[in-house]
Design a protein around this motif. Structure first.
Motif, PDB file in Angstrom:
ATOM      1  N   GLY A 123      -3.617 -25.234  24.985  1.00  0.00           N
ATOM      2  CA  GLY A 123      -2.344 -24.507  24.793  1.00  0.00           C
ATOM      3  C   GLY A 123      -1.591 -25.042  23.694  1.00  0.00           C
ATOM      4  N   ALA A 124      -0.101 -25.064  24.172  1.00  0.00           N
ATOM      5  CA  ALA A 124       0.831 -25.641  23.510  1.00  0.00           C
ATOM      6  C   ALA A 124       1.055 -27.269  23.369  1.00  0.00           C
ATOM      7  N   ARG A 125      -0.097 -27.856  24.098  1.00  0.00           N
ATOM      8  CA  ARG A 125      -0.090 -29.232  24.123  1.00  0.00           C
ATOM      9  C   ARG A 125      -1.464 -29.711  23.676  1.00  0.00           C
ATOM     10  N   PRO A 126      -1.666 -29.767  22.526  1.00  0.00           N
ATOM     11  CA  PRO A 126      -3.019 -30.016  21.864  1.00  0.00           C
ATOM     12  C   PRO A 126      -3.131 -31.689  22.357  1.00  0.00           C
ATOM     13  N   GLU A 127      -4.462 -31.933  22.235  1.00  0.00           N
ATOM     14  CA  GLU A 127      -4.661 -33.547  22.387  1.00  0.00           C
ATOM     15  C   GLU A 127      -4.465 -34.219  21.203  1.00  0.00           C
ATOM     16  N   VAL A 128      -4.083 -35.387  21.278  1.00  0.00           N
ATOM     17  CA  VAL A 128      -3.694 -36.233  20.070  1.00  0.00           C
ATOM     18  C   VAL A 128      -4.623 -37.367  20.235  1.00  0.00           C
TER      19      VAL A 128
END
Length: 360
Positions: A123-128
């Motif tokens: 969602g709004a917190r894609p993996e980095v």
């Protein structure tokens, strides 16, 4: 002279066996020319600029450059699916179909499509992740971010190869003399291993890999499990990762010669999950090699918890091959699995035999 009569049932059985044998012989010759035809059609449909991206010399270092992690972390070369026209994409998929069984092709395609599910889950917190230079980079989840590469010139007589690679899919095929085919390394991964929410809830793309291994593990008695379970904690990932060269791992776990016939059948079914991803002749070649080396010399090793849903790992290892499976990331809901040939990865054994025959 005595005449022999055959019952219709016996005659039908004989015909089935005969036709099956003929079918196997035909299938054994099928994938190499199909690959050459499919790859030639694919390259022929590309623009000069696209062809430059998609093609490499057979002996280039790029042919051994492989991984299964996102491209932001491990930069790749080749032609991206998203940079192809619909007609070109169809031809690219035809090439995949030439090297894989129907189940193998559906598995690869489903893993690519799973990137859409993964993007929705994040969602709004894609993996980095960390890029090649160490700088933080957002990981793009895109089912079209897979690269097709061809090494050398596709041919019915010569030596060449091809690769499909991206996040959680890494397929390598080497064709020697236009007829002999090697298909390793073969990597499939799945994140999530089981989709637990949304419209695809319950989807387990690599479910057979886990279920077949659990069936074998659960069939073992206490003393056998003591040998098979090599560690109470699963490793954080596959031991061999994306190493170009690998050696047999130790310990081997429980050997097949210490299993009952029904347990050996379960071991064979587990191995079949992996060989069955390949086109029929490649699968038959894998099967023939491991049988020639000795089924009894194959070991099964498990690490981690045995309860479903918990972090776990296993490997199957024979004299000629290694299968590794790891499901520990994302709290035991993220699979990495691979088939490696100790002498045959990237077609090394076929190439050695070819060079030896040419020298003589």
């Amino acid at each position: 002279m005595q005449q022999h009569s055959f019952s219709p049932r016996l005659l039908a059985a004989f015909l089935l066996v005969t036709l099956g044998a003929i079918g196997s012989m035909i299938a054994a010759e099928r994938s190499a020319p199909m690959m050459a035809t499919a790859a030639t059609a694919f390259l022929g449909a590309l623009t000069p600029e696209q062809r430059q991206q998609a093609t490499f010399a057979f002996d280039s270092d790029e042919r051994l450059h492989w991984h299964f992690i996102p491209t932001e972390i491990f930069p790749r070369k080749g032609l991206l699916i998203r940079d192809m026209t619909p007609a070109q994409r169809k031809l690219a998929h035809d090439l995949m179909k030439a090297g894989l069984s129907q189940r193998g092709y559906m598995t690869a395609s489903s893993i690519m499509e799973l990137e859409t599910v993964l993007k929705a889950l994040e969602g709004a917190r894609p993996e980095v992740g960390r890029g090649a230079g160490g700088a933080p980079q957002v990981l793009e989840r895109n089912p079209e971010k897979y690269f097709f590469s061809v090494f050398g010139t596709p041919s019915a007589k010569d030596t060449w190869g091809w690769r499909v690679e991206g996040h959680h899919v890494s397929l390598h095929f080497t064709v020697v003399n236009g007829t002999l085919v090697a298909g390793a390394p073969t990597f499939f991964g799945s994140n999530p291993a089981e989709v637990r929410e949304g419209p695809k809830k319950g989807l387990r793309i690599l479910g057979a890999e886990e279920d077949a291994a659990r069936a074998l593990l659960q069939s073992l008695d206490a003393s056998q499990q003591t040998k098979a379970i090599i560690d109470a904690k699963a490793p954080a990932d596959m031991v061999t990762m994306a190493n170009v060269n690998i050696n047999p791992l130790s310990p081997s776990g429980l050997m097949a010669d210490a299993m009952t016939p029904p347990q050996r059948d379960l071991l064979t079914k587990l191995i079949d999950v992996y060989t069955g991803y390949m086109a029929s002749d490649i699968a038959a070649d894998r099967d023939a090699k491991l049988k020639k080396a000795g089924i009894e010399k194959i070991g099964f090793a498990w690490a981690g918890e045995t309860e479903r849903g918990k972090k776990h790992y296993y490997r199957i290892q024979g004299p000629t091959f290694l299968v590794e499976y790891d499901n520990t990331q994302n709290d035991g809901n993220h699979i990495h699995s691979v088939w490696r040939d100790f002498n045959g990865d990237f077609g090394r054994d076929l190439l050695r035999e070819h060079l030896r025959s040419v020298a003589h």
